[in-house]
Write an enzyme that holds these catalytic residues in place. Structure first.
Site, mmCIF file in Angstrom:
data_model
loop_
_atom_site.group_PDB
_atom_site.id
_atom_site.type_symbol
_atom_site.label_atom_id
_atom_site.label_comp_id
_atom_site.label_asym_id
_atom_site.label_seq_id
_atom_site.Cartn_x
_atom_site.Cartn_y
_atom_site.Cartn_z
ATOM 1 N N ASP A 45 -6.745 10.676 -6.878
ATOM 2 C CA ASP A 45 -7.032 9.294 -7.677
ATOM 3 C C ASP A 45 -5.331 10.004 -9.050
ATOM 4 O O ASP A 45 -5.436 8.270 -9.514
ATOM 5 C CB ASP A 45 -7.814 10.128 -8.010
ATOM 6 C CG ASP A 45 -8.992 9.861 -7.358
ATOM 7 O OD1 ASP A 45 -9.208 9.171 -5.701
ATOM 8 O OD2 ASP A 45 -10.071 10.600 -8.022
ATOM 9 N N GLU A 94 -5.974 2.753 -0.655
ATOM 10 C CA GLU A 94 -4.274 2.924 -1.530
ATOM 11 C C GLU A 94 -3.686 1.228 -1.899
ATOM 12 O O GLU A 94 -3.225 1.258 -1.458
ATOM 13 C CB GLU A 94 -3.734 3.293 -0.563
ATOM 14 C CG GLU A 94 -3.571 3.196 1.010
ATOM 15 C CD GLU A 94 -4.500 3.439 2.050
ATOM 16 O OE1 GLU A 94 -4.412 3.616 3.234
ATOM 17 O OE2 GLU A 94 -5.479 3.548 1.318
ATOM 18 N N HIS A 120 -7.734 15.200 -3.012
ATOM 19 C CA HIS A 120 -8.844 13.662 -3.694
ATOM 20 C C HIS A 120 -8.152 13.494 -5.006
ATOM 21 O O HIS A 120 -8.129 12.523 -5.428
ATOM 22 C CB HIS A 120 -10.226 13.368 -2.965
ATOM 23 C CG HIS A 120 -10.415 12.790 -1.893
ATOM 24 N ND1 HIS A 120 -9.893 12.222 -1.464
ATOM 25 C CD2 HIS A 120 -10.423 14.328 -0.812
ATOM 26 C CE1 HIS A 120 -10.786 12.364 0.165
ATOM 27 N NE2 HIS A 120 -10.807 13.564 0.434
ATOM 28 N N ASN A 126 -3.642 12.605 0.711
ATOM 29 C CA ASN A 126 -4.910 13.257 0.561
ATOM 30 C C ASN A 126 -5.625 14.422 1.537
ATOM 31 O O ASN A 126 -5.945 15.615 0.319
ATOM 32 C CB ASN A 126 -5.950 12.292 0.490
ATOM 33 C CG ASN A 126 -6.066 11.528 -0.315
ATOM 34 O OD1 ASN A 126 -6.074 11.671 -1.696
ATOM 35 N ND2 ASN A 126 -7.132 10.500 -0.219
ATOM 36 N N ASP A 183 1.002 -0.969 -0.202
ATOM 37 C CA ASP A 183 0.062 0.274 0.438
ATOM 38 C C ASP A 183 1.238 1.684 0.241
ATOM 39 O O ASP A 183 2.270 1.258 0.405
ATOM 40 C CB ASP A 183 -1.071 -0.178 1.336
ATOM 41 C CG ASP A 183 -1.072 0.215 2.422
ATOM 42 O OD1 ASP A 183 0.876 0.694 2.513
ATOM 43 O OD2 ASP A 183 -1.157 0.599 3.150
#
Length: 352
Positions: A233, A259, A229, A224, A216
């Site tokens: 992304d 994630e 966001h 974030n 991860d």
């Protein structure tokens, strides 16, 4: 997902614990929540176990939110995939039958047209008296009309066959989409479950190695919160691209959730899997995220990895658990590194 039935004693015990957990977190005693917590306490669903275990020490509010999220995106996807698969398979059987019938009808029409052409040629030389000529003329007209209708029918049948073939392609695409994460293009959690079940069964049957990597993005929540966001992304898409490019052949990259990502590596022992993971780790660390609007370079993105190898006598859930535990050791030891499961050689990479 198929499960083995629990014994009456185990089922009663799991039910009691599940109901107690629901009550302790203030969750309604609905069938969906009951199934969720039964799968959790019985450890029959590795995805549910992993996701709820991650938030077991959080506040009741956060735990409830996580439980609701699992109901929405895990069980909801599972039901949708099962319905889509069952419906799709039935539709495909029917479509194949129609295609065969259409193709046969098309051949018959073509053969009938050829026969009419032969009859037309024969009628043109029969007799030379008035009535015979009149009948012949009428037959020629009827023949031409039949030919026209036959040609039209054949064209319609061919068009129908094309439309049915297109429907088959759309159905296959819908099934693929149900197992694909829209943001990264990787297999989603449902796709991961399906692939892992298939590959563990193959490894068990053929006695070939199989490794699982769970990884991860380090400090993704902080990223974030800092950058928003949209850039989050962008990071997820970048990771998906690197994973896809870094794997070959039958290897399966997946977005495991949020994630977190997973790599299913068939016919790969744990040392080779750790080398693959470390190459990906280095590639990710070398990338830089840039704001498209301003050109501003964002801080480095790193990932942590846990690697485990499949044992033929274990369930997939045990493999996931060991890879997950190795991932947590990577995080505890400084992140941005690859850690193999315990009882193997030390990890390949250390934090930088």
């Amino acid at each position: 997902m198929l499960y083995q039935l629990d014994s009456k004693e185990d089922a009663a015990r799991y039910s009691e614990i599940a109901i107690q957990l629901m009550d302790s977190y203030g969750l309604p005693a609905t069938p969906d929540f009951y199934r969720l917590f039964y799968d959790y306490v019985s450890e029959r669903d590795p995805v549910v176990v992993a996701r709820l275990r991650d938030v077991a020490d959080e506040t009741p509010d956060r735990f409830r939110a996580a439980a609701e999220a699992v109901l929405t995106d895990h069980y909801g996807m599972e039901r949708d995939t099962q319905i889509l698969t069952a419906t799709g398979e039935a539709m495909q059987d029917q479509i194949r039958n129609v295609v065969r019938n259409v193709q046969a009808a098309g051949s018959d029409v073509g053969a009938f047209g050829n026969a009419l052409n032969g009859l037309e040629s024969g009628l043109g030389v029969i007799g030379d008296e008035g009535r015979v000529k009149s009948i012949a003329t009428q037959m020629l007209v009827a023949t031409q009309q039949m030919k026209t209708r036959s040609e039209k029918l054949e064209q319609d049948l061919k068009q129908s066959a094309n439309e049915i073939s297109n429907l088959q392609e759309k159905l296959a695409e819908s099934r693929r989409e149900a197992l694909t994460d829209a943001l990264t293009g990787l297999s989603n959690r449902a796709g991961f479950d399906k692939s892992l079940m298939q590959h563990t069964a193959t490894a068990r049957e053929k006695k070939t190695p199989l490794s699982l990597v769970i990884c991860d993005i380090d400090h993704f929540k902080k990223f974030n919160d800092t950058y928003g966001h949209q850039l989050g992304d962008q990071v997820l898409r970048l990771v998906g691209s690197v994973l896809s490019q870094g794997l070959k052949g039958r290897d399966v990259p997946c977005r495991y959730g949020g994630e977190e990502f997973a790599l299913i590596l068939p016919e790969t022992d744990i040392k080779a899997a750790a080398r693959v993971a470390d190459l990906i780790r280095q590639d990710i660390a070398a990338k830089r995220i840039v704001r498209k609007r301003t050109g501003e370079e964002i801080s480095q993105v790193t990932m942590s990895f846990g690697v485990a190898h499949f044992k033929p006598d274990e369930a997939p859930a045990a493999l996931i658990k060991r890879a997950d535990e190795a991932l947590y050791r990577s995080k505890e030891n400084g992140r941005n590194q690859v850690t193999m499961e315990e009882n193997t050689e030390p990890r390949l990479a250390v934090a930088i």
